[in-house]
Write a protein that holds these residues in place. Structure first.
Motif, mmCIF file in Angstrom:
data_model
loop_
_atom_site.group_PDB
_atom_site.id
_atom_site.type_symbol
_atom_site.label_atom_id
_atom_site.label_comp_id
_atom_site.label_asym_id
_atom_site.label_seq_id
_atom_site.Cartn_x
_atom_site.Cartn_y
_atom_site.Cartn_z
ATOM 1 N N MET A 188 0.830 -1.203 0.000
ATOM 2 C CA MET A 188 0.000 0.000 0.000
ATOM 3 C C MET A 188 0.863 1.250 0.000
ATOM 4 N N GLU A 189 1.940 1.186 0.818
ATOM 5 C CA GLU A 189 2.812 2.342 0.900
ATOM 6 C C GLU A 189 3.523 2.568 -0.437
ATOM 7 N N PHE A 190 3.937 1.435 -1.051
ATOM 8 C CA PHE A 190 4.577 1.479 -2.362
ATOM 9 C C PHE A 190 3.632 2.130 -3.356
ATOM 10 N N PHE A 191 2.375 1.694 -3.267
ATOM 11 C CA PHE A 191 1.343 2.222 -4.164
ATOM 12 C C PHE A 191 1.222 3.729 -3.999
ATOM 13 N N LEU A 192 1.134 4.172 -2.726
ATOM 14 C CA LEU A 192 0.959 5.603 -2.465
ATOM 15 C C LEU A 192 2.151 6.395 -2.945
ATOM 16 N N GLN A 193 3.346 5.853 -2.675
ATOM 17 C CA GLN A 193 4.546 6.570 -3.099
ATOM 18 C C GLN A 193 4.584 6.705 -4.618
ATOM 19 N N LEU A 194 4.212 5.593 -5.305
ATOM 20 C CA LEU A 194 4.161 5.640 -6.769
ATOM 21 C C LEU A 194 3.157 6.679 -7.234
ATOM 22 N N LEU A 195 2.005 6.683 -6.557
ATOM 23 C CA LEU A 195 0.944 7.616 -6.938
ATOM 24 C C LEU A 195 1.443 9.051 -6.808
ATOM 25 N N VAL A 196 2.070 9.335 -5.666
ATOM 26 C CA VAL A 196 2.559 10.697 -5.440
ATOM 27 C C VAL A 196 3.627 11.058 -6.461
ATOM 28 N N ASN A 197 4.562 10.111 -6.688
ATOM 29 C CA ASN A 197 5.593 10.370 -7.709
ATOM 30 C C ASN A 197 4.962 10.637 -9.054
ATOM 31 N N GLY A 198 3.979 9.793 -9.367
ATOM 32 C CA GLY A 198 3.321 9.919 -10.667
ATOM 33 C C GLY A 198 2.669 11.274 -10.817
ATOM 34 N N VAL A 199 1.982 11.703 -9.760
ATOM 35 C CA VAL A 199 1.316 13.012 -9.835
ATOM 36 C C VAL A 199 2.355 14.106 -10.000
ATOM 37 N N CYS A 200 3.478 13.980 -9.287
ATOM 38 C CA CYS A 200 4.517 15.008 -9.390
ATOM 39 C C CYS A 200 5.073 15.065 -10.807
ATOM 40 N N VAL A 201 5.446 13.872 -11.353
ATOM 41 C CA VAL A 201 5.978 13.833 -12.716
ATOM 42 C C VAL A 201 4.925 14.363 -13.685
ATOM 43 N N GLY A 202 3.685 13.963 -13.425
ATOM 44 C CA GLY A 202 2.590 14.376 -14.293
ATOM 45 C C GLY A 202 2.392 15.875 -14.312
ATOM 46 N N LEU A 203 2.551 16.490 -13.135
ATOM 47 C CA LEU A 203 2.442 17.955 -13.081
ATOM 48 C C LEU A 203 3.506 18.598 -13.955
ATOM 49 N N LEU A 204 4.704 17.984 -13.925
ATOM 50 C CA LEU A 204 5.764 18.513 -14.782
ATOM 51 C C LEU A 204 5.379 18.413 -16.247
ATOM 52 N N TYR A 205 4.837 17.249 -16.623
ATOM 53 C CA TYR A 205 4.392 17.092 -18.008
ATOM 54 C C TYR A 205 3.340 18.141 -18.340
ATOM 55 N N GLY A 206 2.422 18.296 -17.413
ATOM 56 C CA GLY A 206 1.346 19.243 -17.645
ATOM 57 C C GLY A 206 1.879 20.644 -17.845
ATOM 58 N N ILE A 207 2.810 21.009 -16.972
ATOM 59 C CA ILE A 207 3.341 22.368 -17.048
ATOM 60 C C ILE A 207 4.185 22.533 -18.312
ATOM 61 N N SER A 208 4.844 21.434 -18.759
ATOM 62 C CA SER A 208 5.596 21.567 -20.015
ATOM 63 C C SER A 208 4.640 21.674 -21.190
ATOM 64 N N ALA A 209 3.454 21.066 -21.055
ATOM 65 C CA ALA A 209 2.534 21.046 -22.178
ATOM 66 C C ALA A 209 1.812 22.373 -22.356
ATOM 67 N N MET A 210 1.829 23.214 -21.301
ATOM 68 C CA MET A 210 1.009 24.434 -21.365
ATOM 69 C C MET A 210 1.403 25.350 -22.513
#
Lengths: 356, 292
Positions: B1-23
């Protein structure tokens, strides 16, 4: 013996067949004959081995560029996946040659057919998408094929690469630049002949109709999805065929060269040569290949100039910069490409002394 | 579960970067319908300008940041003036290949001047910005990214909804001829949108540079990652770009974590093909209606 025909002083076509003639005059026919004679009976025997290598590279690139021109220039569908298709052809030929041990005369056309099937799969989105959405879909295709080539270890040996046996027919082994010259250029002539003629058939006319307005083409009863797929298929057949030739020529292949950069290079050939023009694709392939060789030579020279090395400048990226600059300048200054320049030169001779 | 959460948080962080690059990418598409293949190189240019100003000219961070933004604003303006303007109304392939050519030029230029090495910025974000929930840690850069992306989202939302220029931009994107006949200064709109897009791109480049270090090859490959992100979100939706970015980021980290690391980089493109087949205009994109 009929009369040797020269250029008429106006448009005197009496039926459609005359308009579809490949050669407007016998003069063009004779010129082509002389050119081909020089190409096959003189060129391979007088040029240096290095020049022969460049000629062979041009020939292979020209086959792929003609194929891409059918898709981009005639059907109006942009593909960013041709680098990967080229790779599929190369790998298909390599796998057939090493695993199944079939001769090159089977392996190369079959590699083309396999690539055509892959190309048609990548072309399926064209049924629903067009323009930039289709371009992005083919971009995705490029990355997915690249991934498959690298990761499907059991078949493609991944990053290790495959080494091909020398192509052999009967007891005659094709090896060395000169033997390959004939293999490559005979293929190029056949492929050009096929492409020119397919564009005069109903298929070619359907492609052009789809390019000009796909909705209207559908309204006129052309099944556009079928023809778009066909165009993807023919075009990737050319890419795969060229890739297979390349694999035999290079002897050993890895997945590395078949990246997006190669796809971009092919599109650059089509644009610089002239879209919707078969000889244009050959011009473009010649231009880009020579440009690459020249830039490699230039960076090599610049690397050895004392003043630059002492400044610590690395001149290799200059190649990339100039490549981009050439594409940009062609698009801005002569978007119809080298074929248009060639036409202007020809017509200024024809209209001399009243050329404008 | 913790692994899952950490992945989720990492994913959201990386995703925000993608989002901000896409703007920045969406910005250009929204106003001029140009698919910008040089976006990754624009990110890299911004990041490298900033790098030079900070490490070589030794300017204070905030001055360097503002100078970079101004520089990139002008750069975007010049790109539009010299390269894109002659192509207004030309075929799609020319516009696409022009940006591809520009990408090669910029990349060559950056490599000539800065080389292909990995650089890092000096640390300047306060450690207090880092967030910690139990065992899950969010680095200060990521919370800064979150703040920046929210600010930009709001700013752009207001800009496109309320300001006259924003409305002009939308009208030009929708139909150039109609906008022209209604008195919109189309050329000025294009110039402005490229300038703003280059500015946003440079800012995203700096953020990416803080996190991953500054390297031409990495940044230009992010320029290609932008495509799945914007297609998923809808090519002309800035909010969609952020959400698309997060979805792609999460998908990437999950495939990297659970399936195989090598699949990580292709998954966005597989998703891309799937979306294009099912919903080509993305989650939030405007559906184009075509007339013969």
């Amino acid at each position: 013996m009929r009369k040797f025909s020269f250029h008429p002083c106006g448009n005197y076509h009496e039926n459609y067949a005359q308009e579809l003639n490949i050669f407007e005059t016998d003069f063009g026919r004779v010129c082509l004959g002389i050119f081909l004679t020089l190409l096959f009976f003189v060129a391979p025997f007088v040029v240096s081995p290095y020049m022969l290598y460049i000629l062979n590279t041009i020939g292979i690139a020209a086959i792929a560029a003609i194929g891409l021109n059918i898709l981009i220039g005639y059907t109006g569908q942009i593909s960013l996946g041709h680098g990967a298709f080229f790779g599929v052809g190369a790998y298909a030929a390599a796998i057939m040659a090493t695993r199944l041990g079939v001769g090159f005369y089977i392996a190369i056309p079959v590699a083309g057919i396999i690539t055509a099937l892959v190309g048609m799969i990548i072309g399926i989105p064209s049924g629903r998408l067009k323009g930039l959405y289709l371009t992005i879909a083919t971009l995705a295709g490029q990355f997915i094929i690249e991934y498959v080539l690298i990761q499907w270890d059991s078949l493609t040996k991944g990053t290790m690469g495959i080494t091909l046996p020398a192509p052999q027919i009967m007891n005659w082994q094709i090896s060395g630049d000169k033997a390959f010259f004939f293999l490559i250029f005979v293929s190029l002539v056949l492929m050009t002949w096929f492409a020119v003629n397919i564009m005069r058939s109903k298929y070619g006319r359907a492609f052009i109709a789809i390019r000009d307005n796909d909705r209207a083409a559908e309204g006129m009863g052309i099944p556009i999805f079928k023809y778009k797929l066909l165009s993807f298929g023919i075009s990737s057949f050319y890419a795969g065929f060229a890739g297979a030739l390349w694999a035999y020529y290079m002897v050993s292949i890895t997945t590395e060269p078949f990246n997006l950069g190669l796809s971009v290079e092919y599109i650059a050939m089509v644009i610089i040569g002239g879209m919707g023009n078969i000889p244009g694709a050959i011009f473009g392939a010649t231009f880009i290949t020579l440009l690459n060789e020249f830039l490699r030579f230039l960076t090599g020279v610049l690397m050895n100039v004392g003043a630059i090395t002492s400044l610590g400048l690395n001149m290799a990226p200059l190649k990339e910069f100039v490549f981009g600059l050439v594409i940009v300048l062609f698009i801005l200054i002569e978007p119809k490409g080298l074929a248009e320049i060639w036409r202007i030169i020809r017509s200024s001779f024809r209209l001399w002394p009243f050329s404008y | 579960m913790e692994f899952f959460l950490q992945l989720l948080v990492n994913g959201v962080c990386v995703g925000l970067l993608y989002g901000i690059s896409a703007m920045g990418f969406v910005m250009i598409f929204k106003s001029s319908s140009v698919l910008n293949f040089a976006h990754g190189e624009l990110l890299a240019l911004g990041a490298f300008f900033f790098l030079s100003l900070v490490t070589w000219a030794k300017l204070p961070i905030i001055v360097a940041f503002i100078l970079t933004l101004i520089g990139c604003f002008i750069l975007g303006f010049l790109i539009e003036r010299f390269f894109l303007r002659p192509l207004i109304g030309e075929k799609l392939i020319f516009v696409i290949m022009l940006t591809v050519g520009l990408a090669a030029m910029f990349k060559g230029f950056i490599l000539l001047i800065w080389g292909g090495n990995l650089y890092t910025y000096p640390e300047f974000l306060p450690e207090a910005m880092g967030l910690k929930f139990g065992s899950i840690y969010i680095a200060p850069v990521y919370s800064a990214t979150l703040i920046i992306s929210v600010i930009f989202l709001v700013l752009f939302g207001l800009f496109f909804k309320k300001s006259a220029q924003g409305i002009y931009m939308r009208s030009v994107a929708d139909n150039q001829k109609a906008a022209l006949s209604l008195g919109v200064h189309v050329r000025r709109v294009f110039a402005l949108s490229w300038a703003i897009a280059a500015l946003v791109a440079s800012m995203s480049g700096i953020v990416l540079g803080i996190i991953n270090g500054v390297n031409v090859h990495d940044l230009s490959s992010i320029g290609l990652k932008v495509f799945p992100v914007v297609i998923l979100g809808g090519l002309d939706s800035i909010g969609g770009a952020i959400i698309g970015g997060i979805i792609i980021g999460v998908l990437e980290t999950f495939t990297g974590g659970y399936l195989s690391p090598s699949l990580r980089d292709v998954v966005p493109y597989i998703v891309l093909v799937f979306i294009l087949m099912v919903k080509p205009y993305g989650l939030f994109g405007l559906v184009e209606i075509e007339r013969v």
